[in-house]
Design a protein around this motif. Structure first.
Motif: not given
Length: 95
Positions: A30-37, A39-43
């Protein structure tokens, strides 16, 4: 304490450790995710890990209320993931 109880305690400890490590790895994504997708998957995966922790806590303590709480969190997590993904793709949530 019987042999089965000690094995159950060891299995619960191992499961707690594995799920906590998975949760930490999702926080890093979530912190270093390069794309928004990413980060969504991490959440979404963090919600699943939180549900796993709640279920493990319910098993460890022997209360059934934790299972009901995990179902509510699962429903909220699904709806929030869909809403956030729709917002990212379309720019609005309600059509």
């Amino acid at each position: 304490m019987s042999n089965a109880e000690s094995l159950m305690n060891i299995a619960l400890i191992v499961a707690f450790v594995v799920v906590v490590v998975a949760q930490i790895m999702c926080m890093i994504r979530l912190w270093i995710g390069p794309s928004t997708g990413d980060r969504i998957l991490a959440l979404d995966t963090m919600v699943i890990n939180a549900i796993g922790l709640i279920v493990l806590l319910g098993i460890a303590q022997g209360f059934t209320i934790y299972f009901e709480a995990s179902m509510i969190i699962a429903m909220l997590g699904f709806v929030s993931t869909v809403a956030y993904a729709r917002f990212v793709l379309r720019g609005d949530i309600i059509e």
